[in-house]
Design a protein around this motif. Sequence first.
Motif, mmCIF file in Angstrom:
data_model
loop_
_atom_site.group_PDB
_atom_site.id
_atom_site.type_symbol
_atom_site.label_atom_id
_atom_site.label_comp_id
_atom_site.label_asym_id
_atom_site.label_seq_id
_atom_site.Cartn_x
_atom_site.Cartn_y
_atom_site.Cartn_z
ATOM 1 N N ILE A 142 25.142 -1.313 -66.226
ATOM 2 C CA ILE A 142 24.925 -0.729 -64.907
ATOM 3 C C ILE A 142 23.533 -0.105 -64.871
ATOM 4 N N PRO A 143 22.687 -0.590 -63.939
ATOM 5 C CA PRO A 143 21.300 -0.138 -63.953
ATOM 6 C C PRO A 143 21.131 1.262 -63.392
ATOM 7 N N TYR A 200 26.655 -6.644 -59.862
ATOM 8 C CA TYR A 200 27.260 -6.195 -58.598
ATOM 9 C C TYR A 200 26.715 -4.815 -58.216
ATOM 10 N N THR A 201 26.627 -3.933 -59.200
ATOM 11 C CA THR A 201 26.134 -2.579 -58.919
ATOM 12 C C THR A 201 24.701 -2.636 -58.401
ATOM 13 N N PHE A 202 23.881 -3.425 -59.076
ATOM 14 C CA PHE A 202 22.475 -3.544 -58.689
ATOM 15 C C PHE A 202 22.341 -4.116 -57.276
ATOM 16 N N GLU A 203 23.069 -5.196 -57.034
ATOM 17 C CA GLU A 203 22.885 -5.899 -55.760
ATOM 18 C C GLU A 203 23.635 -5.253 -54.602
ATOM 19 N N VAL A 204 24.875 -4.890 -54.841
ATOM 20 C CA VAL A 204 25.717 -4.442 -53.719
ATOM 21 C C VAL A 204 25.710 -2.917 -53.576
ATOM 22 N N ILE A 205 26.033 -2.207 -54.670
ATOM 23 C CA ILE A 205 26.149 -0.747 -54.529
ATOM 24 C C ILE A 205 24.775 -0.126 -54.322
ATOM 25 N N GLN A 206 23.818 -0.564 -55.118
ATOM 26 C CA GLN A 206 22.477 0.008 -55.000
ATOM 27 C C GLN A 206 21.631 -0.710 -53.944
#
Length: 215
Positions: A75-76, A40-46
């Motif tokens: 988290i990347p 989610y972090t990779f796709e949405v937040i970042q």
Amino acid sequence: PHTVYMSRHGQSEYNKIGRIGGDSDITKDGQEYAKALGKYTFEVIQGNSEGLGKPVKCRLWTSSLRRTVQTARYIPRPVLHDKDGSTWKQMDGRRMHGLDEIFAGICDGMTYQEISERYPDEFVLRKENKLSYRYPRGESYLDVISRLDPLVQEIESYREPLLIVGHQGVLRLIYAYLVGRPREEAPSLSIPLNTVIKLDLLTEGVRETRTELLT
Ligand code: F6P
């Protein structure tokens, strides 16, 4: 920041058996959630799912407890800043990080059932006023509000999105503050597991989106 994302840690061993506090590891389900949160972090937040150039830099905060650190494992990068313990304070001989879960003192590690049997008066007192009730040799929600205060100030000074991987009690307070709910309500707000709460802080108010990552 314009956007604050908050999430509880993935299911912990203690969550699974109904014990409060402690410093247990996350379970297998917790691991699944950690992976989903990384994605989610990779796709949405970042913003990588949109395929538009550079990934967005965000900030990441965890507490000092194993369950939040383990949940943030996937988290990347890039992450601008990991909250590193700059807000340690001494609590009854323990070092506590600003984002650590409310400390239940003599009740730490017990189930609610055990507390009600062993300390029935305490159990009732807490029920009557959850906000100001202080666990013997532990904390109250009001105590947590005061240790969160410098962190909340810091949130307001950020320009980048922030992801907080935290705990039920602490996130209730940060959430209530950001959306402008009275603090008396905070201890009973619902901050479920396996869910990212996205708060867009707009001039006209706060827009909230909840996304359940494991169903
Ligand atoms: O059960 C998970 C937990 O984070 C405990 O560690 C903590 O004591 C509790 O939630 C806080 O919730 P409440 O204030 O409703 O007991």
